[in-house]
Design a protein around this motif. Structure first.
Motif: not given
Length: 425
Positions: A184-199
């Motif tokens: 939710a914090l990321l969404a509030d800032s407008g950061a819609g994508k992140v770099l992460a390892r997939p499931r």
């Protein structure tokens, strides 16, 4: 019919003697490994999955692989933190008692707000132009005017733009596990994508179903269903497929077909533990480097592992039977999934509980007893689930933890025992 048609390569069918995985730990005098040595050996053979960009909606429970900077100030505008009246603090500098500053309330304010007036705002409202503070609703006097007997500091009652994060500041740091509030914090800032390892993608290959009982009811592969559910509970993407072990060519094709979509392949069996021949154990060395061993644990002593195919996909051959397979999943497969996901914590969270029953006698290897955890006056207590037999499905279904009994030790009533929780609320 094959799911994916591809040319067979020499890497899939190596010639010569079977390949052994390097670095296998030594066996003890009884020809067995310790649980910890075998787990650490398996973990040394796999690497975390490569990260890539994911939408925040698909990143719940994943670990970030880089800091996420805020593209904008958070909050984006200055807002009120209370219900009250917004005004210009400069007009309150001479406020005192018994000579308060009195301001008219403009119910339909122009923009910007006229100095010397106050406007109604609610918590969370952006501050209109021309004001720099908010006073509470209690400032309203009997005549419907804002009456102030003390000067108000600039930005009092306000949440300033950029006070949480300025544009460019990291919102969430690398290594953080993304939870709902973080997303939710990321969404509030407008950061819609992140770099992460997939499931991790898990394929559970069942080899014990597909037949019908004398009453005509299908005999489902119990172990495959159990391990599929356990893998799904970790957050992995799971597919469950079946294979016929009576046909070596079909079994080979079933295994190699799944390698293209599996980060971890779990092969289950319902064959009796005393069966002399295991078709999977016979075939797997033809497909890659393998390791079959005995581990000092009960149930689940028989363990198999391999790195198979051109991409060296990890394949775990589960011991026969639902209880042995479930214990093995929590002891070995779950840590592998955590490492594939890049999560550095590989040791299970444990609960220290007081035994309410005699759970085990001495002179046994590490033993896993299904138990029910209870709270007794703030103390965690463990009682046997049913008869406390990990080989019984009814006992497993009632349990929410395994009591881990160290090798050569007994557990009597009142003793402290370490438990692995296996059920989520």
């Amino acid at each position: 019919m094959a799911l994916f048609r591809k040319k067979k390569t020499d890497e899939e069918t190596p010639l010569g003697a079977p390949l052994a995985l390097p670095g296998a730990p030594d066996d003890d005098e009884n020809g067995r490994r310790s649980l910890e040595d075998h787990r650490d050996f398996l973990l040394s053979l796999v690497k975390p999955l490569a990260p890539f960009g994911l939408s925040i909606g698909d990143s719940l429970g994943l670990e970030l692989c880089e800091d996420v900077p805020s593209p904008v100030d958070v909050p984006r505008t200055t807002t009120s933190v209370i219900d009250g009246f917004a005004l210009d603090s400069a007009v309150t500098t001479r406020a005192g008692n018994p000579y308060p500053v009195v301001l008219q309330v403009d119910r339909r304010p122009p923009s910007p707000v006229v100095q010397g007036t106050a406007v109604v705002v609610r918590a969370g409202d952006p501050l209109p132009a021309g004001v720099d503070c908010v006073v509470p609703e209690e400032s309203l006097d009997a005549d419907g005017q804002v009456s102030l007997t003390a000067a108000v500091h600039p930005w009092s009652g306000c949440r300033l733009a950029g006070s949480d994060f300025a544009a460019g500041d990291p919102i969430v740091s690398r290594g953080r596990i993304l939870h709902p509030a973080t997303i939710a914090l990321l969404a509030d800032s407008g950061a819609g994508k992140v770099l992460a390892r997939p499931r991790p993608r898990v394929v559970v290959l069942g080899t014990g179903g597909g037949k019908s009982g004398h009453d005509g009811v299908p005999l489902l592969d119990v172990t495959a269903h159990l391990i599929s559910a356990a893998a799904a509970e970790t957050g992995a993407h799971v597919w469950r497929v079946e294979a016929d072990v009576s046909d070596t060519a079909a079994l080979r094709e079933a295994i190699t077909d799944q390698l293209i979509r599996a980060d971890l392949l779990l092969i289950t069996s319902n064959r009796p533990a005393a069966a002399r021949r295991d078709p999977v154990a016979d075939l797997l060395p033809d497909l890659g480097a393998t390791d079959f061993c005995q581990v000092a644990m009960d149930p689940g002593a028989t363990q198999g592992f391999g790195l198979v195919g051109p991409d060296l996909v990890p394949v775990m051959v589960m011991p026969p039977g639902p209880g042995a397979a479930l214990v093995s999943f929590h002891a070995f497969a779950a840590p592998l999934l955590r490492k594939l996901g890049g999560i550095t914590v590989t040791a299970r969270q444990t609960v220290e509980a007081e035994a309410l029953d005699i759970l085990a006698g001495p002179d046994t290897p590490v033993r896993f007893v299904p138990v029910v955890l209870r709270d007794r006056g703030g103390r965690s207590c463990a009682a046997r689930a049913g008869r406390g037999d990990a080989r019984e499905l009814v006992d497993l279904s009632e349990a929410d933890a395994f009591a881990v009994i160290p090798a050569g030790q007994g557990v009597d009533v009142g003793d402290t025992v370490t438990c692995w929780a296996v059920e989520r609320d």
